[in-house]
Design an enzyme around this catalytic site. Structure first.
Site, PDB file in Angstrom:
ATOM      1  N   ILE A  86      -8.085  -7.249  59.459  1.00 21.58           N
ATOM      2  CA  ILE A  86      -7.926  -6.453  60.684  1.00 21.58           C
ATOM      3  C   ILE A  86      -6.755  -5.473  60.541  1.00 21.58           C
ATOM      4  CG2 ILE A  86      -6.466  -8.123  61.926  1.00 21.58           C
ATOM      5  CD1 ILE A  86      -9.216  -5.852  63.341  1.00 21.58           C
ATOM      6  N   SER A 135       4.143  -9.008  53.653  1.00 25.78           N
ATOM      7  CA  SER A 135       3.120  -9.960  53.228  1.00 25.78           C
ATOM      8  C   SER A 135       3.837 -11.185  52.667  1.00 25.78           C
ATOM      9  CB  SER A 135       2.245  -9.310  52.154  1.00 25.78           C
ATOM     10  OG  SER A 135       1.536 -10.271  51.424  1.00 25.78           O
ATOM     11  N   ARG A 136       3.088 -12.270  52.491  1.00 27.94           N
ATOM     12  CA  ARG A 136       3.684 -13.422  51.802  1.00 27.94           C
ATOM     13  C   ARG A 136       3.790 -13.134  50.309  1.00 27.94           C
ATOM     14  NH1 ARG A 136      -0.307 -17.980  53.580  1.00 27.94           N
ATOM     15  NH2 ARG A 136      -1.692 -16.270  52.999  1.00 27.94           N
ATOM     16  N   TYR A 152       7.840 -12.521  55.383  1.00 25.53           N
ATOM     17  CA  TYR A 152       7.816 -12.059  56.778  1.00 25.53           C
ATOM     18  C   TYR A 152       9.236 -11.973  57.375  1.00 25.53           C
ATOM     19  CZ  TYR A 152       2.773 -13.082  56.597  1.00 25.53           C
ATOM     20  OH  TYR A 152       1.437 -13.120  56.272  1.00 25.53           O
ATOM     21  N   HIS A 188       0.897 -16.500  65.167  1.00 22.89           N
ATOM     22  CA  HIS A 188       1.244 -15.501  66.188  1.00 22.89           C
ATOM     23  C   HIS A 188       2.534 -15.832  66.934  1.00 22.89           C
ATOM     24  CE1 HIS A 188      -3.211 -13.966  66.462  1.00 22.89           C
ATOM     25  NE2 HIS A 188      -2.679 -13.837  65.264  1.00 22.89           N
ATOM     26  N   LYS A 243      -5.007 -11.046  68.993  1.00 20.49           N
ATOM     27  CA  LYS A 243      -5.602 -12.075  69.813  1.00 20.49           C
ATOM     28  C   LYS A 243      -6.086 -13.214  68.934  1.00 20.49           C
ATOM     29  CE  LYS A 243      -9.432 -12.060  68.870  1.00 20.49           C
ATOM     30  NZ  LYS A 243     -10.188 -12.258  67.596  1.00 20.49           N
ATOM     31  N   ASP A 253     -11.633 -17.217  68.371  1.00 22.15           N
ATOM     32  CA  ASP A 253     -11.841 -15.999  67.588  1.00 22.15           C
ATOM     33  C   ASP A 253     -12.632 -14.940  68.344  1.00 22.15           C
ATOM     34  OD1 ASP A 253     -11.295 -14.688  65.048  1.00 22.15           O
ATOM     35  OD2 ASP A 253     -13.474 -14.610  64.887  1.00 22.15           O
TER      36      ASP A 253
HETATM   37  N1  LIG Z   1      -8.867  -7.225  67.350  1.00 20.34           N
HETATM   38  C1  LIG Z   1      -9.877  -7.443  66.517  1.00 20.34           C
HETATM   39  O1  LIG Z   1     -10.891  -6.762  66.536  1.00 20.34           O
HETATM   40  C2  LIG Z   1      -9.749  -8.532  65.499  1.00 20.34           C
HETATM   41  C3  LIG Z   1     -10.693  -8.627  64.477  1.00 20.34           C
HETATM   42  C4  LIG Z   1     -10.511  -9.598  63.499  1.00 20.34           C
HETATM   43  C5  LIG Z   1      -9.442 -10.453  63.591  1.00 20.34           C
HETATM   44  N2  LIG Z   1      -8.560 -10.362  64.621  1.00 20.34           N
HETATM   45  C6  LIG Z   1      -7.407 -11.282  64.708  1.00 20.34           C
HETATM   46  O2  LIG Z   1      -6.472 -10.933  63.690  1.00 20.34           O
HETATM   47  C7  LIG Z   1      -5.928 -12.087  63.089  1.00 20.34           C
HETATM   48  C8  LIG Z   1      -6.161 -12.007  61.584  1.00 20.34           C
HETATM   49  O3  LIG Z   1      -7.540 -11.944  61.315  1.00 20.34           O
HETATM   50  P1  LIG Z   1      -8.097 -11.360  59.915  1.00 20.34           P
HETATM   51  O4  LIG Z   1      -9.569 -11.422  60.028  1.00 20.34           O
HETATM   52  O5  LIG Z   1      -7.469 -10.063  59.627  1.00 20.34           O
HETATM   53  O6  LIG Z   1      -7.581 -12.479  58.918  1.00 20.34           O
HETATM   54  P2  LIG Z   1      -7.352 -12.364  57.358  1.00 20.34           P
HETATM   55  O7  LIG Z   1      -8.117 -11.273  56.745  1.00 20.34           O
HETATM   56  O8  LIG Z   1      -7.504 -13.748  56.859  1.00 20.34           O
HETATM   57  O9  LIG Z   1      -5.844 -11.862  57.244  1.00 20.34           O
HETATM   58  C9  LIG Z   1      -4.796 -12.521  57.765  1.00 20.34           C
HETATM   59  C10 LIG Z   1      -3.580 -12.220  56.878  1.00 20.34           C
HETATM   60  O10 LIG Z   1      -2.555 -13.053  57.381  1.00 20.34           O
HETATM   61  C11 LIG Z   1      -1.726 -13.478  56.299  1.00 20.34           C
HETATM   62  N3  LIG Z   1      -1.536 -14.922  56.450  1.00 20.34           N
HETATM   63  C12 LIG Z   1      -0.423 -15.510  56.912  1.00 20.34           C
HETATM   64  N4  LIG Z   1      -0.552 -16.842  56.918  1.00 20.34           N
HETATM   65  C13 LIG Z   1      -1.772 -17.110  56.443  1.00 20.34           C
HETATM   66  C14 LIG Z   1      -2.464 -18.312  56.198  1.00 20.34           C
HETATM   67  N5  LIG Z   1      -1.913 -19.502  56.448  1.00 20.34           N
HETATM   68  N6  LIG Z   1      -3.707 -18.229  55.712  1.00 20.34           N
HETATM   69  C15 LIG Z   1      -4.290 -17.040  55.476  1.00 20.34           C
HETATM   70  N7  LIG Z   1      -3.657 -15.853  55.683  1.00 20.34           N
HETATM   71  C16 LIG Z   1      -2.404 -15.897  56.151  1.00 20.34           C
HETATM   72  C17 LIG Z   1      -2.405 -13.068  55.017  1.00 20.34           C
HETATM   73  O11 LIG Z   1      -1.678 -11.980  54.488  1.00 20.34           O
HETATM   74  P3  LIG Z   1      -0.497 -12.174  53.419  1.00 20.34           P
HETATM   75  O12 LIG Z   1      -0.701 -13.499  52.750  1.00 20.34           O
HETATM   76  O13 LIG Z   1      -0.685 -11.010  52.508  1.00 20.34           O
HETATM   77  O14 LIG Z   1       0.771 -12.128  54.182  1.00 20.34           O
HETATM   78  C18 LIG Z   1      -3.782 -12.586  55.437  1.00 20.34           C
HETATM   79  O15 LIG Z   1      -4.222 -11.520  54.677  1.00 20.34           O
HETATM   80  C19 LIG Z   1      -6.603 -13.293  63.762  1.00 20.34           C
HETATM   81  O16 LIG Z   1      -5.727 -13.865  64.699  1.00 20.34           O
HETATM   82  C20 LIG Z   1      -7.831 -12.707  64.460  1.00 20.34           C
HETATM   83  O17 LIG Z   1      -8.132 -13.344  65.689  1.00 20.34           O
HETATM   84  C21 LIG Z   1      -8.697  -9.414  65.555  1.00 20.34           C
END
Ligand SMILES: NC(=O)c1ccc[n+]([C@@H]2O[C@H](COP(=O)([O-])OP(=O)(O)OC[C@H]3O[C@@H](n4cnc5c(N)ncnc54)[C@H](OP(=O)(O)O)[C@@H]3O)[C@@H](O)[C@H]2O)c1
Length: 330
Positions: free
Chosen positions: A15, A36-37, A58, A79, A97, A178
């Site tokens: 996202i 990023s981590r 972070y 969050h 969210k 989600d």
């Molecule tokens: N508004 C919208 O339309 C929308 C759409 C999708 C998702 N979201 C929200 O955005 C958030 C992230 O979703 P996403 O789909 O982008 O997830 P994602 O692709 O898995 O990315 C999350 C990022 O968070 C970091 N991270 C930190 N702790 C982590 C852990 N324990 N496990 C995995 N990743 C971790 C990772 O980056 P680093 O390791 O590089 O730091 C990872 O790339 C969620 O809360 C979701 O509800 C919103």
């Protein structure tokens, strides 16, 4: 915003890419910092969008110079903690969210924002789309009479990955937090907080809800209908039914797109909102407007709304018996 707003991102995942793409379309915004981590991931992400500051943890972004606001885009379970760290450091936050894992976490985040007098907003991007304003205008003009019910669904087939954030309870997996949050948001926006909540769910092998349905009841007899699933595709549309007509949000209703007013006994009126980008620019613009105006929170999505939304999600979770490891951390 009168000056260019320097954005930072924590958690450069899926996202975060879409959000960063939309920042490039705003003339008074730029991606300034990425945390990023992994330093390599931060560098790769920053390189794509021209961010000048990269951090391999972070914590380090909290010391970043000239940072105006941070967008937190980690899985749900991060969050609360990362928001509070930014706020304590005096950095405004746009948090993805769901705002938090539960009401207790959301209360802590809001207490911190108010005590530190720092801007905080939940990234319910749909709230800021012109179609929502159009629907609200139609309702206030009486175009559909009194609102009787709101009905919205959101469903897609997520491939099973027990470790991934959609199915992993340790990352707050499940359909409700989600995507069920979107129908919950729409109900809350147009009907307010219900007086009675009933819900049922189906659970995945990992113990999270892979399908959930909730019914909301209101003292004046209105009803709200919420359906979310990560087991299969659903039409993903929304309706606001009134005594004199219907507002139809076409699929995918939570994104920019078509809206129809269907008055009882009259011709439907279709409105299409042209949107450049992915649609995340509207929430970014709202943040920048608030920062510019010195507002601690958004009038369109106040923190009281995020609290009510979290309260509603908690109540649905109680009904279906969904408890997360994060709940025990309070
Ligand atoms: N508004 C919208 O339309 C929308 C759409 C999708 C998702 N979201 C929200 O955005 C958030 C992230 O979703 P996403 O789909 O982008 O997830 P994602 O692709 O898995 O990315 C999350 C990022 O968070 C970091 N991270 C930190 N702790 C982590 C852990 N324990 N496990 C995995 N990743 C971790 C990772 O980056 P680093 O390791 O590089 O730091 C990872 O790339 C969620 O809360 C979701 O509800 C919103």
């Amino acid at each position: 915003m009168s000056k260019t707003c320097n954005w930072g991102i924590i958690g450069p995942g899926r996202i975060a890419h879409k959000f960063a793409q939309d920042l490039t379309g705003l003339k008074n915004a730029r991606l300034h910092a990425v945390a990023s981590r992994s330093l390599e991931r931060a560098q790769a992400f920053a390189g794509e969008y021209g961010a000048s500051h990269v951090f391999g943890s972070y914590e380090e972004i909290l010391e970043c110079p000239d940072l105006d606001i941070v967008y937190i885009a980690t899985p749900h379970t991060g969050h609360c903690a990362y928001t509070i760290k930014c706020l304590e450091a005096g950095i405004p936050v746009l948090c993805e969210k769901p705002f938090a894992m539960n009401l207790a976490e959301a209360e802590k985040m809001i207490e911190t924002a108010r005590r530190r007098r720092v801007f905080l907003m939940e990234a319910i991007w749909t709230r800021f789309m012109p179609k929502i304003r159009q629907a609200a205008d139609w309702i206030s003009e009486g175009a559909i009479g009194e609102v009787i019910s709101v009905k919205a669904d959101f469903g897609f087939p997520a491939p099973m990955n027990p470790e991934g954030r959609l199915f992993n309870p340790d990352l707050g997996g499940g359909a409700l937090l989600d995507i069920g949050i979107y129908p919950a948001f729409l109900n809350l926006l147009f009907l307010g907080y219900p007086s009675k909540i009933t819900a049922v769910a189906h659970f995945s092998d990992t113990g999270v809800d892979d399908e959930v349905a909730a019914t909301l009841e209101y003292p004046a007899g209105q009803m709200g209908h919420i359906h979310a699933t990560i087991r299969n595709r659903t039409k993903t549309e929304a309706f606001i039914h009134g005594t004199k007509g219907v507002i139809h949000f076409h699929p995918h209703w939570f994104r920019p797109g078509n809206l129809s007013l269907i008055p009882e006994g009259d011709r439907p009126q279709d409105v299409y909102f042209e949107t450049a980008g992915n649609g995340y620019q509207f929430e970014a613009e709202e943040c920048m407007h608030c920062l510019d105006a010195g507002k601690p929170e958004s009038d369109l999505l106040p923190l009281s709304f995020s609290l009510d939304l979290m309260r509603l999600l908690d109540a649905i979770r109680k009904e279906i018996g969904l408890v997360y490891p994060a709940d025990g951390k309070e």
